[in-house]
Design an enzyme around this catalytic site. Structure first.
Site, PDB file in Angstrom:
ATOM      1  CG  HIS A 153      -2.571 121.720  24.878  1.00  0.00           C
ATOM      2  ND1 HIS A 153      -1.710 121.656  24.734  1.00  0.00           N
ATOM      3  CD2 HIS A 153      -3.844 120.117  24.867  1.00  0.00           C
ATOM      4  CE1 HIS A 153      -1.259 120.349  24.070  1.00  0.00           C
ATOM      5  NE2 HIS A 153      -2.712 120.068  23.668  1.00  0.00           N
ATOM      6  CB  CYS A 169      -5.080 118.043  22.272  1.00  0.00           C
ATOM      7  SG  CYS A 169      -5.914 117.785  23.762  1.00  0.00           S
TER       8      CYS A 169
END
Length: 194
Positions: A153, A169
Site C-alpha cells: 500500500h 505490510c
C-alpha cells in the site's frame, strides 16, 4: 484577532480534506474555501527515497510477478526479458517480518482502513475505521495479498520508505504504489523473501 491569513494557513490542522470521490480529494483553505491542491498533486509532490527504475533482473519469475525482498527493502515488478521495475519499500519491523508466496486478491483506490484485531490489541488507541483519503495510513492505493492480513500500500509517511517500521505490510510512496497498481493485475503472484 491579529492573526494573518498566512499564519492561519500555516497551521497543520488548518486544512480540511473533503469527503468526495477518491480521485477528487482536495485540500481546502479554511478561510477562502478554495482548493489548495488535489490528491493527485499530493502524490506527485512525494519524492521517492529510492528512485523507481527499470533494472536487470535475473529471476525465475513470470512477467507480472511482484517480488519483495524485505532484507533489501526493494520490490520488483517483473517485466520479462531479464528486466523488472525496482521500487523502494518499507517493510515489517523486527518481529513483524514474514515470507511466502501468495497472489493479489483485490485492489483498491484510496482504500478504507480497518486495523486488524491483533494491531488493535497492541494499539487500542487506533481508530476502528478510517475512510480512505490523504490522511489514511494505506495511502492512495492498496493491493491485498492472498488470505493474509497484509497489503502492498501507499503511505502518508514517505520518509519511512527504506525502513523496517510497519506491522508487516509493504509500504510504498503514493506515487510508486499508484504506478504498481496500474501495472499489476488481480491474480498476480506476490513473492515475499526475507
Amino acid at each position: 484577532m491579529g492573526r494573518t491569513r498566512a499564519a492561519l494557513t500555516g497551521l497543520a490542522c488548518a486544512f480540511v480534506a473533503l469527503a468526495t470521490p477518491a480521485a477528487a480529494f482536495t485540500a481546502i483553505d479554511p478561510l477562502t474555501r478554495q482548493p489548495l491542491y488535489s490528491a493527485e498533486d499530493a502524490l506527485k509532490a512525494q519524492a521517492a527515497p529510492v528512485a523507481r527504475e527499470v533494472v536487470s533482473f535475473d529471476g525465475r519469475y513470470a512477467p507480472g510477478t511482484i517480488v519483495v525482498s524485505t532484507s533489501e527493502r526493494r520490490l520488483w515488478f517483473v517485466l520479462g526479458n531479464g528486466q523488472a521495475i525496482q521500487y523502494g519499500v518499507g517493510v515489517g519491523r523486527p518481529g513483524f517480518t514474514w515470507s511466502g508466496s501468495h497472489s493479489v486478491t483485490m485492489k483498491r483506490e484510496w482504500p478504507d482502513w480497518r486495523p486488524p484485531a491483533a494491531m488493535l490489541k497492541r494499539r487500542p488507541d487506533l481508530p476502528r475505521y478510517m475512510k480512505g483519503g490523504l490522511d489514511n495510513p494505506l495511502g492512495a492505493r492498496a493491493l491485498y495479498i492472498g488470505s493474509t492480513i497484509y497489503r502492498i500500500h501507499g503511505s502518508n509517511e514517505p520518509e519511512t520508505i527504506g525502513e523496517a517500521v510497519s506491522s508487516g505490510c509493504i509500504r510504498m510512496t503514493n506515487e510508486d504504489v499508484t504506478d504498481l497498481y496500474n501495472r499489476a493485475k488481480v491474480g498476480a503472484k506476490v513473492v515475499v523473501l526475507r
